[in-house]
Design a protein around this motif. Structure first.
Motif: not given
Length: 368
Positions: A287-293
């Protein structure tokens, strides 16, 4: 040089540890108190590790005495992760941590030595890794009414993915001789950790087998000072992770689903990993990485975008989402990325996360 190191590094660090302790945490709000205790643990680990690195006496001649006290293993682990996160980031790696809720809140241990063992194992894994993610899994088995065996496993995820811009282990100007010295240094640290593990009546192992998911592990028995609110959940019996409706090996693709292979998760379970705890940490990381992406994508930061896509490919590869893994891998090496393509990958990643949420057997759906 050693004298200067001790004067300007080790001595001030010891003083800093004392200053951190003197602050006290009783009057600090809960969130800040947790952070302060983690920093305190990190400083103690750092000080102990540096002290041993600067000690030129033969290892067998040293008096390695364990100074045991009430220790929160989560603070120790979080502190080491904080210390090594910059090193991991330089190599395009990201450690993720999954601590089983059966791990006691407080154990009787030498917190600095326990942190030192984990520091060297994680550092060794980082230095030898060429993948996008390192999973740290911490579990516990109850031994009796007052003790438990705690195990820490470090695993590489998505072992087939290699980043095209991976930072070399020894810098571009490093000589082969320097590389040999650094490898010998890692081995010397490992020898120290082996002795410490034996003093704790524990076991430590590392793997150089490229086929093995587990790169390093440590386990030892500890007396429990405080079990914590979740201590009753100590049964080793695990209900099936997936509901009976999802009994096929491959979850079929559809317009609203992302295919993944259950056998990948079964393999982790066979290694003794608590899948519920592991998937909880995996979902948070995703979830964190997708938001950062999404943020990087709109900023058009191509280098960071490629690194993040590579890391995501390793994460989704761990749960057997082959199609999405390949799509992310191709995108991580593409010279140019269209907005619609990135949006599609983000949506597919979110779909995969949602599927793993809903695929959990309802009987276990409240486990964190």
């Amino acid at each position: 040089m050693l004298g200067a190191m001790r004067l300007y590094t080790e001595a001030p660090l010891t003083a800093l540890a004392g200053l951190v302790e003197s602050l006290g945490t009783a009057a600090i709000p809960s969130a800040q108190r947790t952070q302060a205790l983690m920093i305190q643990s990190a400083v103690h680990t750092w000080a102990q590790t540096l002290h041993d690195l600067l000690d030129i006496s033969p290892l067998e001649s040293r008096a390695l005495v364990l100074d045991e006290s009430a220790t929160n293993p989560r603070e120790v682990i979080d502190g080491v992760i904080a210390l090594l996160a910059p090193t991991a980031g330089q190599r395009g790696l990201r450690p993720t941590v999954s601590v089983d809720q059966t791990v006691a809140t407080l154990i009787l241990a030498d917190s600095a030595r326990l942190g030192q063992i984990f520091f060297h194992l994680l550092n060794r894994t980082i230095q030898h890794s060429t993948q996008g993610q390192i999973a740290v899994v911490v579990q516990a088995d109850r031994l009796n009414a007052g003790s438990q065996r705690i195990s820490i496993k470090l695993m590489e995820t998505g072992r087939e993915a290699v980043h095209h811009a991976q930072v070399p282990l020894f810098g571009p100007g490093a000589s082969p001789a320097l590389g040999g010295e650094w490898a010998a240094h890692l081995d010397a640290c490992l020898a120290l950790c082996q002795i410490l593990a034996q003093r704790m009546q524990g076991e430590l192992s590392v793997s150089n087998d490229s086929e093995s998911a587990i790169r390093a592990s440590f386990s030892a028995p500890f007396s429990v000072e405080q079990w914590g609110s979740s201590a009753e959940l100590t049964s080793n019996a695990q209900a099936p992770l997936f509901a009976s409706a999802a009994s096929s090996q491959v979850i079929a693709a559809s317009a609203s689903s992302e295919p993944f292979e259950r056998r990948y998760l079964d393999a982790l379970s066979e290694e003794g990993i608590n899948l519920h705890t592991f998937l909880s940490a995996w979902r948070r990381s995703m979830t964190d990485d997708l938001a950062r992406l999404n943020g990087l994508h709109h900023q058009r930061d191509i280098d960071e975008l490629h690194t993040l896509l590579h890391r995501l490919s390793g994460a989704v590869g761990l749960v057997g989402a082959r199609s999405l893994t390949e799509a992310l891998r191709r995108a991580s090496t593409a010279p140019d990325l269209e907005t619609s393509a990135i949006d599609s990958l983000i949506e597919r990643g979110r779909t995969l996360v949602t599927q793993l949420d809903t695929a959990i057997d309802p009987h276990w759906s409240t486990i964190r």
